[in-house]
Each structure stands twice: as C-alpha cells, then as structure tokens.
Design a protein around this motif. Structure first.
Motif, short mmCIF file in Angstrom:
data_model
loop_
_atom_site.label_atom_id
_atom_site.label_comp_id
_atom_site.label_asym_id
_atom_site.label_seq_id
_atom_site.Cartn_x
_atom_site.Cartn_y
_atom_site.Cartn_z
N UNK A 124 26.63 -5.52 -4.75
CA UNK A 124 25.90 -6.35 -5.70
C UNK A 124 24.69 -5.60 -6.25
N UNK A 125 24.01 -4.85 -5.39
CA UNK A 125 22.88 -4.04 -5.85
C UNK A 125 23.33 -2.98 -6.83
N UNK A 126 24.39 -2.25 -6.51
CA UNK A 126 24.85 -1.17 -7.38
C UNK A 126 25.30 -1.70 -8.74
N UNK A 127 25.85 -2.92 -8.77
CA UNK A 127 26.31 -3.51 -10.02
C UNK A 127 25.15 -3.96 -10.91
N UNK A 128 24.04 -4.33 -10.27
CA UNK A 128 22.89 -4.85 -11.04
C UNK A 128 21.60 -4.45 -10.35
N UNK A 129 21.24 -3.16 -10.39
CA UNK A 129 20.04 -2.69 -9.67
C UNK A 129 18.76 -3.23 -10.30
N UNK A 130 17.72 -3.37 -9.50
CA UNK A 130 16.45 -3.88 -10.04
C UNK A 130 15.81 -2.86 -10.97
N UNK A 131 15.02 -3.36 -11.89
CA UNK A 131 14.34 -2.52 -12.88
C UNK A 131 12.84 -2.75 -12.74
N UNK A 132 12.08 -1.67 -12.80
CA UNK A 132 10.63 -1.79 -12.73
C UNK A 132 10.05 -0.60 -11.98
N UNK A 133 8.74 -0.39 -12.15
CA UNK A 133 8.07 0.71 -11.47
C UNK A 133 6.87 0.18 -10.72
N UNK A 134 6.64 0.77 -9.57
CA UNK A 134 5.49 0.43 -8.75
C UNK A 134 4.35 1.40 -9.03
N UNK A 135 3.19 1.13 -8.46
CA UNK A 135 2.05 2.04 -8.60
C UNK A 135 1.64 2.63 -7.26
N UNK A 136 2.26 2.18 -6.19
CA UNK A 136 1.86 2.64 -4.85
C UNK A 136 2.55 3.96 -4.50
N UNK A 137 2.05 4.68 -3.50
CA UNK A 137 2.76 5.86 -3.02
C UNK A 137 4.15 5.49 -2.50
N UNK A 138 5.11 6.36 -2.76
CA UNK A 138 6.47 6.18 -2.26
C UNK A 138 6.85 7.43 -1.47
N UNK B 78 2.82 6.31 -8.90
CA UNK B 78 1.92 6.87 -7.91
C UNK B 78 2.49 8.12 -7.26
N UNK B 79 1.85 8.60 -6.20
CA UNK B 79 2.30 9.81 -5.51
C UNK B 79 3.69 9.62 -4.89
N UNK B 80 4.46 10.71 -4.86
CA UNK B 80 5.80 10.67 -4.27
C UNK B 80 5.96 11.84 -3.31
N UNK B 81 6.54 11.54 -2.14
CA UNK B 81 6.82 12.56 -1.14
C UNK B 81 8.27 12.40 -0.69
N UNK B 82 8.96 13.52 -0.52
CA UNK B 82 10.35 13.50 -0.07
C UNK B 82 10.49 14.48 1.10
N UNK C 137 0.82 -1.20 0.00
CA UNK C 137 0.00 0.00 0.00
C UNK C 137 0.86 1.25 0.00
N UNK C 138 2.07 1.13 0.53
CA UNK C 138 2.98 2.28 0.63
C UNK C 138 4.40 1.74 0.78
N UNK C 139 5.33 2.41 0.15
CA UNK C 139 6.75 2.07 0.26
C UNK C 139 7.47 3.29 0.82
N UNK C 140 8.12 3.10 1.98
CA UNK C 140 8.83 4.20 2.64
C UNK C 140 10.32 3.85 2.67
N UNK C 141 11.13 4.74 2.11
CA UNK C 141 12.55 4.47 1.90
C UNK C 141 13.38 5.57 2.54
#
Length: 257
Positions: free
Chosen positions: A188-202, A226-230, A124-128
């Motif tokens: 390992x992440x920086x060498x091969x970061x994931x690709x794709x987009x979500x639809x939930x608020x971030x 979706x909506x983005x807040x920083x 429902x929401x991804x907080x990073x």
C-alpha cells in the motif's frame, strides 16, 4: 545505565506505546517502530545502550504480542493516521525522535510528516533503517500473496527469524498472517507513498549486504531540508540484531546526544 521494564502501557495509557526503560528526568523521547512481523520486544535490548536522559518507547501495532487479538492493519495511510492519533499525546510534552527499521522506517516517516502537517511538534531527529528512501525501487514485491513455503524461505534468507520458529508449524500459523498483513501494508505504501519534506536531521542506517543498497538508503536525503547522514554496517537486512547490533545502537545514541 537504563534498566528494562515489564510490559505496560506508555504515557497516557495508550496501547500504541510500550515503555522500554525507566527515565526519571528525560530530555528526549525516542519512539521505535518495529519491522514487519515484529512487536515492541524487537527493541527490548535497547534500554541499556541509549543516553541516560533519553526515554525510549516502542510502537505497539495491533495483531502482535499484547494486541494479538486485534486485527492487523493493512493500509499504509490508515495505519499512519491511527498510529499518529494513538501517540499524539506522547509527542507534546517532550522533544522526541523517531526510529524505524524496514516497515517501521516507512511508518516513522509517515508519522513524522503527519505530525508536521497537523501543526504539532515535529521530531528533533528521524532515524530510518533497513529500507530505501523516496523514489527507490522495492527489491521484493507481492509478498502478501506468496505461499507459506515462499514466505518461510524468504524469512530464512533475510535471517531475522529463528530457525526453530520457522521449523514449527504451530508458530508459523500464528506468525505468517502478521507478516502477510504487514507486507500488504508495504504494498500500500509503494502504491501511494507519502509526499512532503521535513526540516529535521535525518539519519539512514543499513546493512552492507542488505537488498536495500547504500544508494537506496541515500535517497532519504530528499526527505528533509535539514542535515542528512547515511551509514552502513556489516550484515544483512537484520544487521540490528546481528554482529553490528552494538555499533548500530552506538550510532543511534550518538545521533540522539
């Protein structure tokens, strides 16, 4: 008000989750991913600051706390796959949100993408928190190969590890291998970061004095349609445990309402 609970396994008796509170009738489940070198107890104080109808659980990676005897993971994609497999049952019964700080943010993002790709319930929401979004340049690289002295000085500069721990060789002997494994995971992440987009608020959160700049944080906008807040708060990389701990948790609670 929530009360904290003793360490025990989460729903489904999976070792990958540790409950942080008691919630009789939860509306939402919040899964919290710790930063490098840390375990579930990084979020032990969060129980009382969240909405009463939010059930909070912390991700418990191998190699730390109650899973200390298990080998730590060092490959990003393998770790995301393992975490998602371990917590999948917890993502089904209730709407859920994911929160991650630093390395935890990278893992939370990967798990969110994996859940969406496998046709399961999306968050429902991804907080990073505390790390830059897609396309940002890591401010520090190669730490998995640094000497013990270099690692200790870097940890001291970031401010997330108690000085008495950094000054105790016996504790460092236990702690530094976990950091090395987690830093290898980051590489390992920086060498091969994931690709794709979500639809939930971030929502992206960060410290004003962190190595990861507000511009780095703003790159998380590209992770969703979706909506983005920083938001930024006073403090450095570990603003979550510094003077901004209260306001930052209030921001998380507000997003979950």
């Amino acid at each position: 008000m929530h009360t904290s609970v003793p360490p025990r396994h989460a729903p489904g008796a999976t070792p990958w989750l540790r409950p942080l509170n008691h919630c009789a009738t939860p509306r939402l489940r919040l899964l919290c991913f710790p930063p490098a070198g840390a375990g579930p107890s990084f979020y032990r104080t969060w129980a009382t600051g969240l909405p009463r109808d939010v059930e909070a659980l912390a991700i418990h990676l191998p190699g730390r706390e109650g899973r200390f005897n298990e080998p730590a993971l060092t490959d990003y994609r393998a770790t995301v796959t393992a975490v998602h497999s371990g917590i999948r049952d917890a993502l089904v019964p209730l709407p859920y949100a994911l929160f991650g700080h630093s390395l935890g943010a990278l893992l939370a993002h990967g798990v969110a993408l994996t859940a969406a790709e496998h046709g399961g319930r999306a968050p429902e929401h991804l907080l990073l928190s505390g790390t830059g979004g897609p396309g940002s340049t890591p401010p520090v690289t190669g730490r998995d190969a640094w000497s013990d002295t270099e690692l200790v000085e870097d940890l001291r500069e970031m401010g997330g590890t108690a000085e008495d721990v950094l000054a105790t060789p016996e504790l460092l002997d236990l702690l530094l291998p976990i950091f090395r494994a987690d830093y290898a995971l980051c590489e390992s992440h920086h060498a091969d970061p994931p690709v794709g987009r979500l639809a939930c608020p971030v929502t992206a959160l960060g410290g004003a004095d962190d190595r990861h700049t507000p511009d780095d944080l703003s790159r998380w906008a590209s992770a969703t349609t979706g909506p983005f807040t920083c938001r930024t708060f006073p403090g450095g990389h570990f603003f979550l445990t510094q003077e901004s701990a209260g306001p930052a948790l209030e921001a998380v609670a507000a997003a979950l309402r």
